[in-house]
Design an enzyme around this catalytic site. Sequence first.
Site, PDB file in Angstrom:
ATOM      1  N   HIS A  17       0.846  -1.198   0.000  1.00 23.59           N
ATOM      2  CA  HIS A  17       0.000   0.000   0.000  1.00 23.59           C
ATOM      3  C   HIS A  17       0.887   1.256   0.000  1.00 23.59           C
ATOM      4  O   HIS A  17       0.657   2.187  -0.754  1.00 23.59           O
ATOM      5  CB  HIS A  17      -0.869   0.081   1.266  1.00 23.59           C
ATOM      6  CG  HIS A  17      -1.949  -0.944   1.368  1.00 23.59           C
ATOM      7  ND1 HIS A  17      -2.142  -1.702   2.498  1.00 23.59           N
ATOM      8  CD2 HIS A  17      -2.928  -1.316   0.509  1.00 23.59           C
ATOM      9  CE1 HIS A  17      -3.182  -2.488   2.335  1.00 23.59           C
ATOM     10  NE2 HIS A  17      -3.672  -2.293   1.125  1.00 23.59           N
ATOM     11  N   LYS A  41     -15.940  -7.387   3.682  1.00 23.43           N
ATOM     12  CA  LYS A  41     -14.904  -7.952   4.557  1.00 23.43           C
ATOM     13  C   LYS A  41     -15.454  -7.918   5.977  1.00 23.43           C
ATOM     14  O   LYS A  41     -15.474  -6.879   6.631  1.00 23.43           O
ATOM     15  CB  LYS A  41     -13.603  -7.144   4.425  1.00 23.43           C
ATOM     16  CG  LYS A  41     -13.002  -7.281   3.035  1.00 23.43           C
ATOM     17  CD  LYS A  41     -11.642  -6.613   2.892  1.00 23.43           C
ATOM     18  CE  LYS A  41     -11.126  -6.742   1.467  1.00 23.43           C
ATOM     19  NZ  LYS A  41      -9.903  -5.981   1.200  1.00 23.43           N
ATOM     20  N   ARG A  91      -1.921  -5.821  -8.685  1.00 19.55           N
ATOM     21  CA  ARG A  91      -0.921  -6.858  -8.414  1.00 19.55           C
ATOM     22  C   ARG A  91      -0.922  -7.951  -9.468  1.00 19.55           C
ATOM     23  O   ARG A  91       0.106  -8.467  -9.847  1.00 19.55           O
ATOM     24  CB  ARG A  91      -1.190  -7.498  -7.040  1.00 19.55           C
ATOM     25  CG  ARG A  91      -0.772  -6.617  -5.898  1.00 19.55           C
ATOM     26  CD  ARG A  91      -1.412  -7.045  -4.611  1.00 19.55           C
ATOM     27  NE  ARG A  91      -2.837  -6.767  -4.620  1.00 19.55           N
ATOM     28  CZ  ARG A  91      -3.619  -6.833  -3.573  1.00 19.55           C
ATOM     29  NH1 ARG A  91      -3.107  -7.204  -2.411  1.00 19.55           N
ATOM     30  NH2 ARG A  91      -4.899  -6.552  -3.645  1.00 19.55           N
ATOM     31  N   SER A 129      -3.099  -7.373   2.774  1.00 23.64           N
ATOM     32  CA  SER A 129      -3.394  -7.297   4.204  1.00 23.64           C
ATOM     33  C   SER A 129      -3.746  -8.678   4.744  1.00 23.64           C
ATOM     34  O   SER A 129      -3.412  -9.011   5.892  1.00 23.64           O
ATOM     35  CB  SER A 129      -4.552  -6.339   4.462  1.00 23.64           C
ATOM     36  OG  SER A 129      -4.193  -5.042   4.085  1.00 23.64           O
TER      37      SER A 129
HETATM   38  P1  ADP Z   1      -5.845  -5.710   0.441  1.00 27.55           P
HETATM   39  O1  ADP Z   1      -6.093  -6.328  -0.917  1.00 27.55           O
HETATM   40  O2  ADP Z   1      -4.423  -5.804   0.868  1.00 27.55           O
HETATM   41  O3  ADP Z   1      -6.855  -6.044   1.500  1.00 27.55           O
HETATM   42  P2  ADP Z   1      -7.028  -3.083   0.205  1.00 27.55           P
HETATM   43  O4  ADP Z   1      -8.450  -3.462  -0.003  1.00 27.55           O
HETATM   44  O5  ADP Z   1      -6.730  -2.281   1.420  1.00 27.55           O
HETATM   45  O6  ADP Z   1      -5.978  -4.216   0.190  1.00 27.55           O
HETATM   46  O7  ADP Z   1      -6.490  -2.412  -1.106  1.00 27.55           O
HETATM   47  C1  ADP Z   1      -6.376  -1.061  -1.353  1.00 27.55           C
HETATM   48  C2  ADP Z   1      -5.633  -0.836  -2.648  1.00 27.55           C
HETATM   49  O8  ADP Z   1      -4.260  -1.170  -2.480  1.00 27.55           O
HETATM   50  C3  ADP Z   1      -6.097  -1.668  -3.837  1.00 27.55           C
HETATM   51  O9  ADP Z   1      -6.042  -0.842  -4.982  1.00 27.55           O
HETATM   52  C4  ADP Z   1      -5.071  -2.754  -3.959  1.00 27.55           C
HETATM   53  O10 ADP Z   1      -4.934  -3.207  -5.273  1.00 27.55           O
HETATM   54  C5  ADP Z   1      -3.827  -2.007  -3.524  1.00 27.55           C
HETATM   55  N1  ADP Z   1      -2.834  -2.899  -3.001  1.00 27.55           N
HETATM   56  C6  ADP Z   1      -2.949  -3.741  -1.969  1.00 27.55           C
HETATM   57  N2  ADP Z   1      -1.801  -4.434  -1.784  1.00 27.55           N
HETATM   58  C7  ADP Z   1      -0.930  -4.002  -2.739  1.00 27.55           C
HETATM   59  C8  ADP Z   1       0.393  -4.346  -3.098  1.00 27.55           C
HETATM   60  N3  ADP Z   1       1.066  -5.288  -2.443  1.00 27.55           N
HETATM   61  N4  ADP Z   1       0.975  -3.679  -4.132  1.00 27.55           N
HETATM   62  C9  ADP Z   1       0.270  -2.756  -4.806  1.00 27.55           C
HETATM   63  N5  ADP Z   1      -0.986  -2.392  -4.528  1.00 27.55           N
HETATM   64  C10 ADP Z   1      -1.587  -3.005  -3.521  1.00 27.55           C
END
Ligand code: ADP
Length: 166
Positions: A17, A41, A91, A129
């Site tokens: 993130h 979630k 990703r 996460s």
């Molecule tokens: P997660 O999939 O980790 O639960 P979130 O719902 O908080 O994440 O995702 C928020 C944003 O961050 C999304 O656009 C997701 O694609 C991006 N994101 C999450 N993890 C990564 C990562 N390792 N590299 C790049 N972007 C990421």
Amino acid sequence: MRTAICPGSFDPITLGHLNIIRRAAQLFDKVVVCIMVNSTKTSPMFSIEERADMVRRTVGKYPNVTVDTSDGLLAEYARQFEGAVVVKGLRAASDFEYEFQMDLINKNINPQLETIFLTASGKYTFLSSSVVREMAKYGADLSGLVPDEIKSDVEIKAKQWRRNNG
Ligand code: ADP
């Protein structure tokens, strides 16, 4: 002034993130990291306030990044920022399908709202996460997965989880 909105659950914020937020902060005048209450979630590890506090501590070093929370729809939330763009990380192909659908839904509600994607840094393509939550529950070392500023928060929460579930 161009604003980027980086939305997500951030349960908890990971280095993946942070990589996207940092890159967005270089491309845009202002970045708003918005922690969204995601109804799909169901059992979050951290409350929305705890998540916001951890993100604030992590992005404190970036002067053009602020943190907010929302329990509404992203497409509605974005209306308050003139010309704002949503910035998300991609990703894998599986992210693409989901994000493509989300963008179509958002455009239905707010046709002006554009989403742009930054490809994940190679070293974080595996990181989410949910990976962090799983590793933490088994007491694994979280170095290289979450920002140093929040490592102990996740360790403490995982210890509580182990006490309640073990
Ligand atoms: P997660 O999939 O980790 O639960 P979130 O719902 O908080 O994440 O995702 C928020 C944003 O961050 C999304 O656009 C997701 O694609 C991006 N994101 C999450 N993890 C990564 C990562 N390792 N590299 C790049 N972007 C990421």
